[in-house]
Design a protein around this motif. Structure first.
Motif, PDB file in Angstrom:
ATOM      1  N   ILE A  95       0.837  -1.202   0.000  1.00 23.49           N
ATOM      2  CA  ILE A  95       0.000   0.000   0.000  1.00 23.49           C
ATOM      3  C   ILE A  95       0.874   1.255   0.000  1.00 23.49           C
ATOM      4  O   ILE A  95       0.600   2.222  -0.723  1.00 23.49           O
ATOM      5  N   CYS A  96       1.943   1.240   0.789  1.00 27.47           N
ATOM      6  CA  CYS A  96       2.864   2.383   0.815  1.00 27.47           C
ATOM      7  C   CYS A  96       3.517   2.591  -0.551  1.00 27.47           C
ATOM      8  O   CYS A  96       3.654   3.732  -1.018  1.00 27.47           O
ATOM      9  N   ALA A  97       3.921   1.505  -1.192  1.00 31.01           N
ATOM     10  CA  ALA A  97       4.560   1.605  -2.505  1.00 31.01           C
ATOM     11  C   ALA A  97       3.596   2.190  -3.529  1.00 31.01           C
ATOM     12  O   ALA A  97       3.989   2.994  -4.401  1.00 31.01           O
ATOM     13  N   MET A  98       2.329   1.814  -3.436  1.00 28.97           N
ATOM     14  CA  MET A  98       1.309   2.364  -4.333  1.00 28.97           C
ATOM     15  C   MET A  98       1.151   3.867  -4.111  1.00 28.97           C
ATOM     16  O   MET A  98       1.051   4.651  -5.068  1.00 28.97           O
ATOM     17  N   ASN A  99       1.115   4.288  -2.864  1.00 24.35           N
ATOM     18  CA  ASN A  99       0.987   5.713  -2.563  1.00 24.35           C
ATOM     19  C   ASN A  99       2.204   6.501  -3.029  1.00 24.35           C
ATOM     20  O   ASN A  99       2.078   7.641  -3.499  1.00 24.35           O
ATOM     21  N   LYS A 100       3.372   5.905  -2.896  1.00 24.92           N
ATOM     22  CA  LYS A 100       4.597   6.557  -3.376  1.00 24.92           C
ATOM     23  C   LYS A 100       4.518   6.788  -4.887  1.00 24.92           C
ATOM     24  O   LYS A 100       4.873   7.867  -5.390  1.00 24.92           O
TER      25      LYS A 100
END
Length: 402
Positions: A95-100
């Motif tokens: 999820i963090c990678a997607m937001n990045k």
């Protein structure tokens, strides 16, 4: 920077509140989406889930996505449209990678952002508030974004956790809402060419009605002339909401010939009664269950309460008047919103203004029936002759079908 979005997320509103017949509404909406996007480059694939519809968009260029979103916002029944990055995996690192990836697409070192998380999947072990803090911190540490504002952000990054996976996005556009066109049957709208009747027609389409149109002209038109007519341009715009409509252009010359040289009062209200009688006969032929007008109580002489009642009593078919209690500025505002205003204010020969310069503001059905019997010998034939001179244009998705 590579365009990050993989899908288009469509959310519908009151359709989600339907009971056992919900599938019928959603299937109608999906058909209308396919029809509305028929001209889009590439064939779309639709997937319906609880509360939303997802379109695969991996092969679309950014300019294609923007055009698709624009069209979807005109499909009745849709509340919100967002290009999204979709991932079935719900691990926090993913999820963090997607937001990045999304945040890097909108690099703004001097601007402020915030994160908004919704968990439709309540089994997800981390609370929405805690996720917002952790994702926000990750964006601060790994992207050009360096400032957060919870109250006045320049950009909001949305995270929706659903049963099927996670949506991450930063854009959302409002749709028109309402119900899918066709779910509530067909109506026939009397289109004058002014500001009001196109807006009235839009409202019926938004409530799920298939809308066809009837317009009266002073003289009989040829097909090529009708295609270039102002009214056809209005219906082209409205068909972006109504999806697929027909426009019937009829001359009222037979009415004029029937009353020429005869002294009569109440010219305008008699003419309006003639128009709704013709429209009623056409409605019966095309399977429309009701008529629609842009009447607004008290706005002009023909729209006083007694004249509206007299018009309604001329026919035994419902006449819907969705603008009856609107302020004029409200109608103008909606006309501008649906893009009919600029065409509606262009000069044209309004049939009602040509019929009578000083119309009566009060009338009674019984008296009007006596007048009609005295001045028009064969009313049914006048109606039939008018219908026989109709020009029909079929309009779909903003274009006339040859």
């Amino acid at each position: 920077m590579k365009y990050p979005y993989t899908h288009i997320l469509i959310r519908y509103g009151e359709l989600a509140l339907k009971g056992r017949n919900q599938n019928r509404f959603i299937e109608a909406l999906m058909r209308n989406i396919q029809t509305r996007l028929g001209s889009a480059r590439g064939i779309i694939s639709l997937h319906s889930r609880r509360g939303y519809i997802l379109i695969d968009a991996l092969n679309f260029a950014p300019k294609d996505i923007a055009g698709i979103v624009r069209k979807l916002c005109q499909v009745c029944g849709i509340v919100l449209v967002s290009p999204v990055l979709f991932l079935k995996e719900k691990k926090f690192d993913a999820i963090c990678a997607m937001n990045k990836k999304i945040a890097e697409y909108y690099p703004q070192e001097s601007k402020k952002f915030c994160v908004r998380v919704k968990r439709a999947d309540k089994t997800y072990p981390v609370s929405s508030g805690e996720l917002e803090k952790k994702i926000g911190q990750y964006i601060l540490e790994n992207t050009p974004w360096k400032s957060v504002s919870l109250k006045n952000p320049d950009k909001i990054f949305y995270v929706d956790i659903v049963d099927e996976g996670v949506f991450v996005y930063a854009e959302k556009e409002n749709g028109v809402g309402g119900l899918p066109v066709g779910i509530e049957g067909k109506v026939l709208s009397l289109l004058s060419g002014g500001i009001d009747s196109p807006v009235a027609s839009y409202y019926l389409a938004r409530r799920g009605c298939e809308v066809d149109f009837i317009h009266f002209t002073a003289n009989k038109m040829q097909s090529d002339e009708a295609r270039e007519y102002k009214i056809a341009e209005i219906v082209k715009i409205l068909s972006q909401y109504s999806i697929h409509s027909k426009l019937y252009v009829l001359p009222y010359i037979h009415f004029n010939l029937a009353v020429v040289g005869k002294e009569m009062d109440y010219e305008l209200i008699l003419f309006r009664r003639f128009m709704v009688r013709v429209a009623k006969c056409l409605a019966k032929k095309i399977g429309a269950q009701a008529l629609v007008t842009g009447d607004n109580l008290g706005q002009v002489a023909s729209q006083t309460l007694s004249n509206i009642v007299s018009t309604s009593m001329a026919v035994d078919i419902p006449i819907f008047r969705p603008l009856i209690g609107f302020e004029k500025n409200e109608i103008i505002g909606m006309a501008k919103k649906i893009n009919t205003y600029d065409i509606s204010i262009q000069p044209y020969k309004d049939c009602c203004s040509l019929i009578s310069k000083n119309p009566r503001t009060s009338s009674y059905n019984d008296k009007l029936e006596i007048i009609e019997k005295n001045i028009i010998e064969n009313y049914d034939k006048v109606v039939e002759d008018t219908l026989s001179d109709a020009i029909v244009l079929e309009i779909k998705n903003g274009s006339i079908i040859d």
